[in-house]
Design an enzyme around this catalytic site. Sequence first.
Site, short mmCIF file in Angstrom:
data_model
loop_
_atom_site.label_atom_id
_atom_site.label_comp_id
_atom_site.label_asym_id
_atom_site.label_seq_id
_atom_site.Cartn_x
_atom_site.Cartn_y
_atom_site.Cartn_z
N LYS A 96 -15.17 7.71 21.73
CA LYS A 96 -15.71 7.11 20.75
C LYS A 96 -16.49 8.10 20.06
O LYS A 96 -16.87 7.97 18.76
CB LYS A 96 -16.90 6.28 21.35
CG LYS A 96 -16.20 4.71 21.86
CD LYS A 96 -17.20 3.57 21.87
CE LYS A 96 -16.40 2.48 22.04
NZ LYS A 96 -15.77 2.31 23.27
N GLU A 118 -24.74 -1.86 16.04
CA GLU A 118 -24.93 -2.66 17.05
C GLU A 118 -24.10 -2.08 18.51
O GLU A 118 -23.32 -1.35 18.31
CB GLU A 118 -24.51 -4.28 16.86
CG GLU A 118 -23.01 -4.21 17.02
CD GLU A 118 -22.48 -3.65 15.61
OE1 GLU A 118 -23.16 -3.56 14.44
OE2 GLU A 118 -21.12 -3.41 15.54
N SER A 384 -8.80 7.03 27.81
CA SER A 384 -9.84 6.83 26.79
C SER A 384 -11.16 7.54 27.16
O SER A 384 -12.18 7.83 26.62
CB SER A 384 -9.78 5.62 26.00
OG SER A 384 -9.79 4.52 27.10
C1 LIG Z 1 -14.91 1.23 23.82
C2 LIG Z 1 -13.77 1.85 24.62
C3 LIG Z 1 -12.52 1.48 24.54
C4 LIG Z 1 -12.18 0.20 23.65
O1 LIG Z 1 -12.31 0.46 22.04
P1 LIG Z 1 -10.88 0.79 21.32
O2 LIG Z 1 -11.74 0.91 20.02
O3 LIG Z 1 -10.07 0.03 21.34
O4 LIG Z 1 -10.31 2.15 21.65
C5 LIG Z 1 -11.42 1.85 25.15
N1 LIG Z 1 -11.97 2.94 26.40
C6 LIG Z 1 -13.00 3.50 26.29
C7 LIG Z 1 -13.35 4.27 27.29
C8 LIG Z 1 -14.15 2.65 25.58
O5 LIG Z 1 -15.47 3.21 25.70
#
Ligand SMILES: *Cc1c(COP(=O)(O)O)cnc(C)c1O
Length: 401
Positions: A96, A118, A384
């Site tokens: 993010k 938010e 992610s």
């Molecule tokens: C917020 C988040 C997601 C989901 O958000 P996307 O916009 O679909 O990528 C996925 N993995 C992590 C670690 C997150 O914090």
Amino acid sequence: MKISTDYFKTTPDANGYFGAHGGSFLPPDLQQEMDRITDAYYSISKSHNFISELRQIRRHFQGRPTPVYYCKNLSERCGGRIYLKREDLNHSGAHKLNHCMGEGLLARYMGKKKLIAETGAGQHGVALATAAAYFGLECEIHMGQVDIEKQKPNVIRMQLLGAKVVPVHEGLKTLKEAVDSAFKAWMQDPVNSLYCIGSVVGPHPFPMLVREFQRVVGIEAREQFLEMTGELPDAVTAAVGGGSNAIGLFSGFVQDEDVELIGVEPGGRGNDTGDHAASLTFGQPGLLHGFKSYLLQNDQGEPAPVYSIASGLDYPGTGPEHCLLKDIGRAKYTVINDEECLDAFYTLSKVEGIIPALESAHAVAYAMKYAHANPRNAILANLSGRGDKDIDYVVEHYGLR
Ligand SMILES: *Cc1c(COP(=O)(O)O)cnc(C)c1O
């Protein structure tokens, strides 16, 4: 499926449409402010100074490039070859920050003083508060009172980073009310503040703008994978909530027609229970938060309540670009349920020494399944984020396995 060479220039179109999805549905005064952001984005983000400053930030503050890692132990266990793009090693522990630093830099170039957003589980709020601290901008994060009580550590993180956390007491006191409250705050002072969306969702230009800031993931990953193996992966996969980490990875490979793109949606307690958030798999075209996408909705067309063990994935809509990639058959979307996600969470921790975020564990679970079914192939999954935020919850509810 062949994708044109000018895909990124022509998608979305000038009105923010990805095929039939996306667009911008706002009251006129809000629309005017959105258009200003679009114009600013187009002129600023192409400038040499902006690009080179963002490149420096990626490298020296975020710690990019993040590695691509070959999971030897997991691959031996599942068959096939499993690779991870290690976004968990990005500063603050998830992908993010890639778009939050871009949004923060844009705000500074636009002469704004404050970032407003938010947050649901608090992950976007923490990433944005990090960016605001870096740029010396004020930061205001709107959060439902119910979420504030559930996500204490993230509330404290945001406060330590200097952000003001605004509790929202309306309605169900969760994400939807927080969106309304953040919009209202932004409208009170649109000249000095920038409203920052946390995924490839919302009205134009955000699905495009967030994709552009997340493309670094796919660009790096393609280069790294080629360097490591001399070829491209057979498939790449990522969890899809709003869809930003998936679009980031997919965009690096969308023009390589032999590379399969597979988005993984949260299957929750199972397809037949209704307790899931698989908008692309089960949703119908609809409109929410100012844009069109596949949407989980009830008989009256209202957004349905959604659920996933991974709170970052439980959104009833999804990014309009994913809807397009599904419609044209360039990407496939599948579902991983809570139980499969947990199995991947425990397995990756134990056999590779990497504790994944529950969101990311959905992609790992799919990669494990794919490897098992395709022992000759290589799959690259987007890790992610890291799982530190999830360990208390998992161990309390599911114990140590
Ligand atoms: C917020 C988040 C997601 C989901 O958000 P996307 O916009 O679909 O990528 C996925 N993995 C992590 C670690 C997150 O914090």
